[in-house]
Design a protein around this motif. Structure first.
Motif, PDB file in Angstrom:
ATOM      1  N   LYS A   1       0.824  -1.210   0.000  1.00 43.06           N
ATOM      2  CA  LYS A   1       0.000   0.000   0.000  1.00 43.06           C
ATOM      3  C   LYS A   1       0.857   1.259   0.000  1.00 43.06           C
ATOM      4  O   LYS A   1       0.645   2.167  -0.801  1.00 43.06           O
ATOM      5  CB  LYS A   1      -0.936   0.002   1.212  1.00 43.06           C
ATOM      6  CG  LYS A   1      -1.798   1.254   1.322  1.00 43.06           C
ATOM      7  CD  LYS A   1      -2.716   1.181   2.541  1.00 43.06           C
ATOM      8  CE  LYS A   1      -3.537   2.458   2.679  1.00 43.06           C
ATOM      9  NZ  LYS A   1      -4.435   2.398   3.862  1.00 43.06           N
TER      10      LYS A   1
ATOM     11  N   GLN B   1       1.081   3.843  -3.529  1.00 40.09           N
ATOM     12  CA  GLN B   1       0.609   5.225  -3.490  1.00 40.09           C
ATOM     13  C   GLN B   1       1.526   6.181  -4.245  1.00 40.09           C
ATOM     14  O   GLN B   1       1.128   7.308  -4.553  1.00 40.09           O
ATOM     15  CB  GLN B   1       0.443   5.679  -2.040  1.00 40.09           C
ATOM     16  CG  GLN B   1      -0.709   4.987  -1.329  1.00 40.09           C
ATOM     17  CD  GLN B   1      -0.753   5.270   0.165  1.00 40.09           C
ATOM     18  OE1 GLN B   1       0.220   5.767   0.749  1.00 40.09           O
ATOM     19  NE2 GLN B   1      -1.859   4.945   0.809  1.00 40.09           N
TER      20      GLN B   1
ATOM     21  N   GLU C   1      -3.833  -7.722   2.329  1.00 39.89           N
ATOM     22  CA  GLU C   1      -4.055  -6.287   2.524  1.00 39.89           C
ATOM     23  C   GLU C   1      -3.718  -5.513   1.254  1.00 39.89           C
ATOM     24  O   GLU C   1      -4.476  -4.632   0.830  1.00 39.89           O
ATOM     25  CB  GLU C   1      -3.191  -5.772   3.675  1.00 39.89           C
ATOM     26  CG  GLU C   1      -3.338  -4.268   3.908  1.00 39.89           C
ATOM     27  CD  GLU C   1      -2.337  -3.737   4.929  1.00 39.89           C
ATOM     28  OE1 GLU C   1      -2.471  -2.561   5.311  1.00 39.89           O
ATOM     29  OE2 GLU C   1      -1.420  -4.490   5.322  1.00 39.89           O
ATOM     30  N   ALA C   2      -2.599  -5.853   0.626  1.00 38.53           N
ATOM     31  CA  ALA C   2      -2.188  -5.165  -0.602  1.00 38.53           C
ATOM     32  C   ALA C   2      -3.136  -5.487  -1.750  1.00 38.53           C
ATOM     33  O   ALA C   2      -3.481  -4.611  -2.552  1.00 38.53           O
ATOM     34  CB  ALA C   2      -0.766  -5.554  -0.966  1.00 38.53           C
TER      35      ALA C   2
ATOM     36  N   TYR D   1      -6.406  -3.487  -1.153  1.00 36.88           N
ATOM     37  CA  TYR D   1      -6.175  -2.051  -1.380  1.00 36.88           C
ATOM     38  C   TYR D   1      -6.056  -1.767  -2.872  1.00 36.88           C
ATOM     39  O   TYR D   1      -6.632  -0.798  -3.382  1.00 36.88           O
ATOM     40  CB  TYR D   1      -4.909  -1.602  -0.658  1.00 36.88           C
ATOM     41  CG  TYR D   1      -4.482  -0.195  -1.041  1.00 36.88           C
ATOM     42  CD1 TYR D   1      -5.209   0.906  -0.612  1.00 36.88           C
ATOM     43  CD2 TYR D   1      -3.374   0.014  -1.876  1.00 36.88           C
ATOM     44  CE1 TYR D   1      -4.829   2.204  -0.993  1.00 36.88           C
ATOM     45  CE2 TYR D   1      -3.004   1.292  -2.254  1.00 36.88           C
ATOM     46  CZ  TYR D   1      -3.738   2.383  -1.805  1.00 36.88           C
ATOM     47  OH  TYR D   1      -3.377   3.647  -2.194  1.00 36.88           O
TER      48      TYR D   1
ATOM     49  N   TRP E   1      -7.004   1.684  -4.861  1.00 38.32           N
ATOM     50  CA  TRP E   1      -6.010   2.284  -5.761  1.00 38.32           C
ATOM     51  C   TRP E   1      -6.458   2.261  -7.218  1.00 38.32           C
ATOM     52  O   TRP E   1      -6.425   3.285  -7.903  1.00 38.32           O
ATOM     53  CB  TRP E   1      -4.680   1.545  -5.618  1.00 38.32           C
ATOM     54  CG  TRP E   1      -3.556   2.149  -6.399  1.00 38.32           C
ATOM     55  CD1 TRP E   1      -2.665   3.091  -5.972  1.00 38.32           C
ATOM     56  CD2 TRP E   1      -3.220   1.861  -7.766  1.00 38.32           C
ATOM     57  NE1 TRP E   1      -1.784   3.406  -6.979  1.00 38.32           N
ATOM     58  CE2 TRP E   1      -2.102   2.669  -8.097  1.00 38.32           C
ATOM     59  CE3 TRP E   1      -3.735   1.015  -8.734  1.00 38.32           C
ATOM     60  CZ2 TRP E   1      -1.507   2.644  -9.354  1.00 38.32           C
ATOM     61  CZ3 TRP E   1      -3.147   0.991  -9.990  1.00 38.32           C
ATOM     62  CH2 TRP E   1      -2.051   1.796 -10.297  1.00 38.32           C
TER      63      TRP E   1
END
Length: 357
Positions: free
Chosen positions: A137, A141, A159-160, A163, A168
């Motif tokens: 994450k 960004q 989690e990635a 996201y 994203w």
């Protein structure tokens, strides 16, 4: 470890005037006789979340690389803020020559994309072969576009994953581009990998068309910016997949194999009927490239890229420029799903193979 990329964005003067990338101009020298490229690269070394930048000149011999300095001037677009691209070329399964660094700083595909960004002035590329380190994450960004030329089950945290697909990728100006074996990634039947099947649009289930085969490809959407360089139809020597987890209702197919003009029509399979076994030809629609919208973000996949020579093919590279311009919002192009086309192509495939009249 991550290679490539510029440390500061281009100003308008730099992008449209001096053609400076990052903090200094990279040197690029080409010798067409021996196909050597000497290019400047940035090496970003990570340690405890603190990076330091090293400029390093490297010389790499490439197979069948054309003279890049003569390409893409017709597609150069001046932009105050070039898109930042993270290119992941990690191989957890089969490793293709196009992404094999083989003791070099960058692979053929990575060099091609780095130089394409510089010459088009549209984007700056950071290359990595470590998903666990860079597909996070906090790192995502920093980027506008993510490119995959990968294989196998990558070390990407849940989690990635969540996201990336739920936050994203839905942002305007963000996009995912998959090349060739991006479809040979997460080729499982594990429902936990569905996030990737949906992202890519389909996953590898074989390649009846091998890397030395010359195939004919029909472009369906000739107005899409990623398809314009290919014209209505073209031939190329490259490895072509067909797909599992393929849902035509989710994607806008841009081009497909024209099996009428391909030597290989499909795959011979043994079929058992009662006590006898016979050989049967299996054929199906073979999409080669497609796109889709994802929130306000965009997705583009191109099966081409197995052969190193494809990465110096002007049509392929200009197609990539078109895809990036489309993701950025510089040009229009539809992503409306066209499942009816797949149905038509399925019927055509059977006729082309002589199975139906």
């Amino acid at each position: 470890m991550v290679f490539g990329g510029a440390t500061t964005p281009l100003s308008v003067k730099e992008a449209c005037g001096e053609r400076t990338f990052g903090r200094q101009k990279p040197e690029i020298q080409l010798w067409s006789g021996v196909n050597l490229i000497s290019a400047a690269a940035i090496v970003a070394v990570h340690g405890n979340d603190v990076g330091h930048i090293l400029w390093e000149t490297f010389t790499v011999k490439l197979l069948a690389i054309a003279v890049f300095s003569s390409l893409f001037y017709s597609t150069v677009v001046c932009a105050a803020e070039p898109s930042k691209v993270l290119m992941l070329t990690q191989s957890k399964g089969f490793k293709h020559d196009s992404v094999n660094r083989d003791n070099k700083v960058l692979s053929t595909a990575e060099i091609a994309m780095t130089q394409l960004g510089q010459q088009s002035q549209l984007f700056v590329v950071t290359c990595t072969q470590d998903a666990a380190l860079d597909f996070r994450k906090e790192n995502l960004q920093k980027y506008d576009i993510v490119m995959f030329y990968t294989t196998g089950k990558l070390e990407i945290s849940q989690e990635a994953q969540q996201y990336f697909v739920n936050v994203w990728l839905k942002e305007k100006g963000h996009g995912w581009i998959g090349f060739h074996s991006a479809a040979d990634t997460y080729t499982t039947e594990d429902p936990k990998d569905k996030w990737y099947w949906d992202l890519c649009g389909g996953t590898f289930k074989g390649h009846p068309w091998n890397s030395r085969d010359v195939v004919t490809i029909r472009v369906h959407d000739t107005k899409h910016p990623a398809m314009i360089p290919f014209g209505n139809e073209f031939q190329i020597s490259d490895e072509i997949y067909w797909y599992a987890h393929w849902i035509p209702e989710n994607v806008h197919v841009l081009m497909s194999l024209n099996l009428e003009k391909c030597k290989t029509k499909g795959e011979l399979r043994r079929v058992k009927e009662g006590d006898t076994e016979k050989t049967s030809l299996h054929v199906e629609h073979v999409p080669v490239s497609w796109c889709r919208s994802w929130g306000e973000g965009k997705i583009f996949y191109n099966n081409l890229g197995h052969n190193e020579g494809t990465w110096s093919d002007k049509r392929f590279l200009e197609s990539t420029v078109g895809a990036i311009r489309w993701i950025r919002g510089d040009v229009e192009g539809t992503a409306t799903p066209n499942p009816e086309l797949s149905k038509e192509q399925q019927l055509k495939a059977r006729k082309d193979a002589g199975l139906d009249k």
